[in-house]
Design an enzyme around this catalytic site. Structure first.
Site, PDB file in Angstrom:
ATOM      1  N   ALA A 258       0.732  -1.117   0.163  1.00 41.26           N
ATOM      2  CA  ALA A 258       0.139  -0.015   0.258  1.00 41.26           C
ATOM      3  C   ALA A 258       0.910   1.370   0.185  1.00 41.26           C
ATOM      4  O   ALA A 258       0.309   2.288  -0.303  1.00 41.26           O
ATOM      5  CB  ALA A 258      -0.834  -0.169   1.073  1.00 41.26           C
TER       6      ALA A 258
ATOM      7  N   ARG B 148      10.885   7.812  -0.654  1.00 38.42           N
ATOM      8  CA  ARG B 148      12.280   8.008  -0.604  1.00 38.42           C
ATOM      9  C   ARG B 148      12.903   7.445  -2.174  1.00 38.42           C
ATOM     10  O   ARG B 148      14.054   7.889  -2.541  1.00 38.42           O
ATOM     11  CB  ARG B 148      12.959   7.303   0.350  1.00 38.42           C
ATOM     12  CG  ARG B 148      13.071   7.982   1.910  1.00 38.42           C
ATOM     13  CD  ARG B 148      13.599   7.141   2.926  1.00 38.42           C
ATOM     14  NE  ARG B 148      12.817   5.940   3.403  1.00 38.42           N
ATOM     15  CZ  ARG B 148      13.084   5.298   4.437  1.00 38.42           C
ATOM     16  NH1 ARG B 148      14.123   5.547   4.822  1.00 38.42           N
ATOM     17  NH2 ARG B 148      12.205   4.529   4.876  1.00 38.42           N
TER      18      ARG B 148
ATOM     19  N   THR C  66       0.991  -0.219   8.576  1.00 39.84           N
ATOM     20  CA  THR C  66       0.801  -1.488   8.294  1.00 39.84           C
ATOM     21  C   THR C  66      -0.290  -2.437   9.164  1.00 39.84           C
ATOM     22  O   THR C  66      -0.806  -3.181   8.664  1.00 39.84           O
ATOM     23  CB  THR C  66       2.209  -2.015   8.621  1.00 39.84           C
ATOM     24  OG1 THR C  66       2.778  -1.748  10.092  1.00 39.84           O
ATOM     25  CG2 THR C  66       3.417  -1.337   7.536  1.00 39.84           C
TER      26      THR C  66
ATOM     27  N   LYS D  35      13.859  -8.062 -38.414  1.00 37.78           N
ATOM     28  CA  LYS D  35      12.693  -8.254 -37.868  1.00 37.78           C
ATOM     29  C   LYS D  35      11.826  -9.194 -38.438  1.00 37.78           C
ATOM     30  O   LYS D  35      11.750  -9.193 -39.569  1.00 37.78           O
ATOM     31  CB  LYS D  35      12.162  -7.160 -37.313  1.00 37.78           C
ATOM     32  CG  LYS D  35      11.198  -6.526 -38.209  1.00 37.78           C
ATOM     33  CD  LYS D  35       9.676  -6.794 -38.029  1.00 37.78           C
ATOM     34  CE  LYS D  35       8.705  -6.000 -39.089  1.00 37.78           C
ATOM     35  NZ  LYS D  35       7.396  -6.446 -38.985  1.00 37.78           N
TER      36      LYS D  35
ATOM     37  N   TYR E 158      18.826  -3.915 -43.869  1.00 39.80           N
ATOM     38  CA  TYR E 158      17.588  -4.177 -43.273  1.00 39.80           C
ATOM     39  C   TYR E 158      16.955  -5.373 -44.004  1.00 39.80           C
ATOM     40  O   TYR E 158      16.525  -5.211 -45.037  1.00 39.80           O
ATOM     41  CB  TYR E 158      16.838  -2.804 -43.338  1.00 39.80           C
ATOM     42  CG  TYR E 158      15.282  -3.054 -42.678  1.00 39.80           C
ATOM     43  CD1 TYR E 158      15.203  -3.626 -41.401  1.00 39.80           C
ATOM     44  CD2 TYR E 158      14.285  -3.387 -43.448  1.00 39.80           C
ATOM     45  CE1 TYR E 158      13.976  -3.672 -40.833  1.00 39.80           C
ATOM     46  CE2 TYR E 158      12.957  -3.530 -42.756  1.00 39.80           C
ATOM     47  CZ  TYR E 158      13.003  -3.772 -41.471  1.00 39.80           C
ATOM     48  OH  TYR E 158      11.580  -3.956 -41.109  1.00 39.80           O
TER      49      TYR E 158
ATOM     50  N   ASN F  22      23.847 -15.056 -50.211  1.00 33.41           N
ATOM     51  CA  ASN F  22      24.517 -13.914 -49.813  1.00 33.41           C
ATOM     52  C   ASN F  22      24.054 -12.570 -50.120  1.00 33.41           C
ATOM     53  O   ASN F  22      23.600 -12.446 -51.302  1.00 33.41           O
ATOM     54  CB  ASN F  22      25.904 -13.903 -50.521  1.00 33.41           C
ATOM     55  CG  ASN F  22      26.838 -12.798 -49.730  1.00 33.41           C
ATOM     56  OD1 ASN F  22      27.559 -13.019 -48.629  1.00 33.41           O
ATOM     57  ND2 ASN F  22      27.279 -11.840 -50.523  1.00 33.41           N
TER      58      ASN F  22
ATOM     59  N   TYR G 136       6.837  -2.227 -46.046  1.00 37.31           N
ATOM     60  CA  TYR G 136       5.769  -1.566 -45.241  1.00 37.31           C
ATOM     61  C   TYR G 136       5.260  -0.696 -46.313  1.00 37.31           C
ATOM     62  O   TYR G 136       5.858   0.223 -47.030  1.00 37.31           O
ATOM     63  CB  TYR G 136       6.021  -0.932 -44.163  1.00 37.31           C
ATOM     64  CG  TYR G 136       4.869   0.087 -43.528  1.00 37.31           C
ATOM     65  CD1 TYR G 136       3.811  -0.584 -43.116  1.00 37.31           C
ATOM     66  CD2 TYR G 136       4.952   1.117 -42.955  1.00 37.31           C
ATOM     67  CE1 TYR G 136       2.504  -0.084 -42.453  1.00 37.31           C
ATOM     68  CE2 TYR G 136       4.218   1.839 -42.401  1.00 37.31           C
ATOM     69  CZ  TYR G 136       2.771   1.022 -42.168  1.00 37.31           C
ATOM     70  OH  TYR G 136       1.706   1.670 -41.536  1.00 37.31           O
TER      71      TYR G 136
ATOM     72  N   ALA H 254      23.877  -4.854 -58.914  1.00 36.71           N
ATOM     73  CA  ALA H 254      24.197  -3.696 -58.084  1.00 36.71           C
ATOM     74  C   ALA H 254      23.329  -2.610 -58.421  1.00 36.71           C
ATOM     75  O   ALA H 254      23.041  -2.258 -59.596  1.00 36.71           O
ATOM     76  CB  ALA H 254      25.783  -3.332 -57.967  1.00 36.71           C
TER      77      ALA H 254
END
Length: 463
Positions: free
Chosen positions: A14, A19, A85, A359, A374, A385, A395, A431
């Protein structure tokens, strides 16, 4: 076992904990990955009390919500505006009595002792039940007892009273045996003892310790000294919290070293209680192992690596990285400066190198994403590779779309995969390619870009 006679357990949660100087209640501060309240509730619940009650007051709804999340069977008791208490226990006993008469033992524990463990509580209950005491106080002896209530005994060693720091005289302050705020009462003795409490003291509070005076009139009041002072050490401010956390962490590190784990610097290695580490693993300085992380044999973690609920198989290497809720396969190399967000699955002998973020990615055996890339919501086949600077654009502003790249592929530097897109096996990409459409296996794909040079673009005065 003593726990079979435990009719109820009351956890006092409670207080505000002024402190701590915090916007949240003290009991919701964390220690080794769990809040104080969570740790104490788990230790007490393991004794199988008939009722597990938590008394709340300051930010009561917040504390109650946390308590219910830790144990769905908890009984929440709301303390009124009367402080102390003793008042907390009065409120709890009133609510518990409304559900039927209590018999047997009642355990009362403070919630600001994060290392309070089931073994210590079980020993206290055994002592209480075997002694025939009406009440038993859990005590400990401290080199510096400042801030704790002192245990005052008579010439025969019986507990006379407990004197709070602010109410103690000079001779009482010199006592080093202190109250831990953990008690076991016979239910009938406790019910009678708390009825006569008052607030005639320096703080104007209802002290539970005053109930021992009444308990002495009913039967003996005993004391049981906790074998390990750390298990009953309370936390009142952040300085105490840091000191206790460090002492506990050193014990955890020592345990794993004795189990065959190399920890080069325990002072800078932090390991939470639910972590598991295999033999001959090496934990280098600055590592934080959190949650339910599992590390296999001969794995190397660190330096300066954070693992949160991660599974690291044997012989994997993790350097200067943050890894959360991901599975790292045998012999896989992660880092340095790699960020693995939740949901990644690595096969054996794979790699996620410098400045790579991932992710919800599945990375095949032997597949390498060496640097500056990413990979999100993606699946990469075996022995592929990925060139530096590659991005899976997952996204579209509404949905997270998936990229699938097959086995044996060689992806050139600076590629952009616009999901959803599928690339077959044994594909080579040029590339700087932007891949928007499906690529069949055994193909080469590149984007043809027109380069335009504009001469004299920079004014002469700026050259």
């Amino acid at each position: 076992m003593a726990s079979s006679a435990l009719s109820a357990a009351i956890i006092l949660a409670a207080g505000e904990g002024t402190r701590m100087k915090s916007s949240k209640p003290k009991v919701l501060h964390t220690f080794a990955g769990k809040t104080f309240l969570n740790r104490v509730m788990d230790s007490v619940a393991a004794l199988n009390p008939g009722t597990l009650a938590v008394v709340v007051r300051f930010q009561g709804e917040r504390v109650a919500e946390a308590a219910r999340s830790y144990n769905e069977h908890v009984t929440v008791v709301e303390q009124d505006d009367k402080p102390g208490t003793g008042r907390a226990v009065q409120c709890a006993m009133e609510q518990l009595a409304a559900n039927g008469e209590l018999t047997g033992s009642v355990l009362i524990a403070a919630s600001d002792m994060p290392l309070l463990d089931t073994e210590t509580l079980g020993a206290l209950l055994d002592f209480h039940n075997n002694s025939g005491n009406g009440a038993t106080v859990l005590t400990t002896v401290l080199d510096d007892p400042t801030g704790y209530g002192r245990i005052i005994r008579d010439s025969e060693g019986n507990v006379l009273r407990i004197v709070e720091q602010k109410d103690a005289n000079s001779s009482e302050l010199a006592v080093h045996e202190v109250n831990t705020s953990v008690y076991v009462f016979d239910a009938a003795v406790l019910s009678k003892a708390i009825k006569g409490l008052n607030s005639n003291n320096a703080q104007g509070e209802f002290y539970l310790t005053d109930a021992l005076e009444t308990a002495k009139q009913e039967s003996a009041v005993g004391a049981f000294a906790a074998p390990d002072p750390l298990s009953v050490e309370g936390v009142n401010d952040r300085v105490q919290l840091a000191a206790l956390a460090k002492a506990h962490n050193l014990r955890v590190c020592e345990y794993w070293m004795r189990e065959g784990v190399d920890i080069l610097d325990p002072q800078t290695t932090w390991i939470e209680d639910d972590v598991t580490i295999g033999r001959d693993a090496v934990i280098l300085p600055g590592s934080f192992l959190q949650g339910h992380t599992v590390i296999g044999e001969n794995a190397v973690v660190g330096p300066y690596t954070t693992l949160i609920d991660a599974v690291v198989d044997e012989e994997a290497v993790m350097e200067r990285s943050r890894v959360q809720e991901s599975h790292i396969g045998c012999g896989t190399n992660i880092g340095p400066w790699t960020y693995l967000r939740p949901g990644n699955e690595f096969g054996e002998g794979a790699k996620a190198g410098a400045f790579v973020e991932m992710k919800k990615a599945r990375i095949g055996n032997g597949t390498k994403v060496p640097h500056l890339s990413y990979v999100g919501d993606a699946e990469l086949g075996d022995h592929t590779n990925i060139g530096g600077g590659t991005i899976t654009a997952n996204y579209d502003g509404v949905h997270k779309n998936r990229t699938v790249i097959g086995a044996g592929c060689h992806v050139g530097a600076g590629n952009l995969f616009v999901a959803p897109v599928t690339v077959g096996d044994n594909v080579t990409t040029g590339a700087g390619s932007v891949v928007r459409h499906e690529v069949p296996s055994d193909s080469m794909v590149y984007s043809e870009n027109t380069q335009h040079n504009v001469e004299g673009w920079k004014p002469a005065w700026e050259r």
